[in-house]
Design an enzyme around this catalytic site. Structure first.
Site, PDB file in Angstrom:
ATOM      1  N   GLY A 153       2.628  -2.589  11.868  1.00 42.03           N
ATOM      2  CA  GLY A 153       3.621  -2.642  10.807  1.00 42.03           C
ATOM      3  C   GLY A 153       2.966  -2.735   9.446  1.00 42.03           C
ATOM      4  O   GLY A 153       3.363  -3.533   8.604  1.00 42.03           O
ATOM      5  N   HIS A 154       1.930  -1.907   9.243  1.00 44.14           N
ATOM      6  CA  HIS A 154       1.228  -1.902   7.969  1.00 44.14           C
ATOM      7  C   HIS A 154       0.412  -0.622   7.813  1.00 44.14           C
ATOM      8  O   HIS A 154       0.297   0.167   8.737  1.00 44.14           O
ATOM      9  CB  HIS A 154       0.318  -3.129   7.838  1.00 44.14           C
ATOM     10  CG  HIS A 154      -0.785  -3.162   8.841  1.00 44.14           C
ATOM     11  ND1 HIS A 154      -0.671  -3.832  10.039  1.00 44.14           N
ATOM     12  CD2 HIS A 154      -2.012  -2.598   8.848  1.00 44.14           C
ATOM     13  CE1 HIS A 154      -1.787  -3.688  10.730  1.00 44.14           C
ATOM     14  NE2 HIS A 154      -2.621  -2.933  10.025  1.00 44.14           N
ATOM     15  N   SER A 155      -0.152  -0.473   6.634  1.00 45.91           N
ATOM     16  CA  SER A 155      -1.072   0.612   6.320  1.00 45.91           C
ATOM     17  C   SER A 155      -2.271   0.001   5.605  1.00 45.91           C
ATOM     18  O   SER A 155      -2.202  -1.137   5.134  1.00 45.91           O
ATOM     19  CB  SER A 155      -0.388   1.640   5.418  1.00 45.91           C
ATOM     20  OG  SER A 155      -1.295   2.657   5.031  1.00 45.91           O
ATOM     21  N   ARG A 179       1.130   2.353  10.614  1.00 47.37           N
ATOM     22  CA  ARG A 179       1.046   2.249  12.065  1.00 47.37           C
ATOM     23  C   ARG A 179       1.841   1.070  12.588  1.00 47.37           C
ATOM     24  O   ARG A 179       1.882   0.006  11.963  1.00 47.37           O
ATOM     25  CB  ARG A 179      -0.399   2.172  12.542  1.00 47.37           C
ATOM     26  CG  ARG A 179      -1.119   0.839  12.500  1.00 47.37           C
ATOM     27  CD  ARG A 179      -1.700   0.341  11.179  1.00 47.37           C
ATOM     28  NE  ARG A 179      -2.208   1.307  10.261  1.00 47.37           N
ATOM     29  CZ  ARG A 179      -3.477   1.694  10.182  1.00 47.37           C
ATOM     30  NH1 ARG A 179      -4.374   1.122  10.929  1.00 47.37           N
ATOM     31  NH2 ARG A 179      -3.852   2.584   9.299  1.00 47.37           N
ATOM     32  N   ILE A 191      -0.997  -2.814   3.094  1.00 48.18           N
ATOM     33  CA  ILE A 191       0.362  -2.643   2.576  1.00 48.18           C
ATOM     34  C   ILE A 191       1.262  -2.999   3.752  1.00 48.18           C
ATOM     35  O   ILE A 191       1.247  -2.314   4.774  1.00 48.18           O
ATOM     36  CB  ILE A 191       0.629  -1.203   2.100  1.00 48.18           C
ATOM     37  CG1 ILE A 191      -0.364  -0.808   1.008  1.00 48.18           C
ATOM     38  CG2 ILE A 191       2.071  -1.095   1.592  1.00 48.18           C
ATOM     39  CD1 ILE A 191      -0.266   0.646   0.589  1.00 48.18           C
TER      40      ILE A 191
END
Length: 135
Positions: free
Chosen positions: A47-49, A94, A119
């Site tokens: 749940g981030h980049s 992802r 992020i």
């Protein structure tokens, strides 16, 4: 999408296989390695980049899905073979889900942990891509 499946060299033997990660098997210098395990099947991870970090994910046991987004498209990759790695380059969102019983996700990263490289909000991610003209 800025991803790639990597074949991890393996040595097959009737007594069991051996996967080898050395030399240039991974397309960056590995600075951090960690793994996720004992994950409930209903849990979601990721749940981030990352702005700069690159990662290779490997299902060293079991299976899980990786939902990938780049701001314009979405792709789901199922990892279930310990000799296949998923290279996720920078600026790709992802999410990991659908973990099988006993799944273990090995992660090799191009740098050490830095909160400033993350992020963690999807709208912020989309804004970041637009601001940096990546969309």
């Amino acid at each position: 999408m800025n991803i790639e499946i990597i074949n991890i060299p393996k040595i097959e033997n009737s007594q069991g296989n051996l996967a080898v990660i050395e030399h240039n098997a991974i397309p960056f210098d590995i600075k951090r390695v960690y793994y996720l395990y004992d994950i409930p099947s209903s849990a979601k991870r990721g749940g981030h980049s990352h702005k700069k970090l690159k990662q290779v994910l490997v299902a060293i046991s079991g299976s899980f899905d990786v939902v990938l987004k780049d701001g314009s498209q979405e792709q789901i990759v199922t990892l279930n073979k310990p000799d296949k790695g998923l290279l996720i380059n920078s600026n790709v969102w992802r999410e990991l889900e659908n973990f099988s019983s006993g799944a273990v996700c090995l992660v090799m990263a191009s740098d050490v942990f830095s909160e400033g490289d993350y992020i963690r909000d999807f709208q912020e991610y989309l804004d970041y891509l637009k601001f940096n003209h990546m969309l």
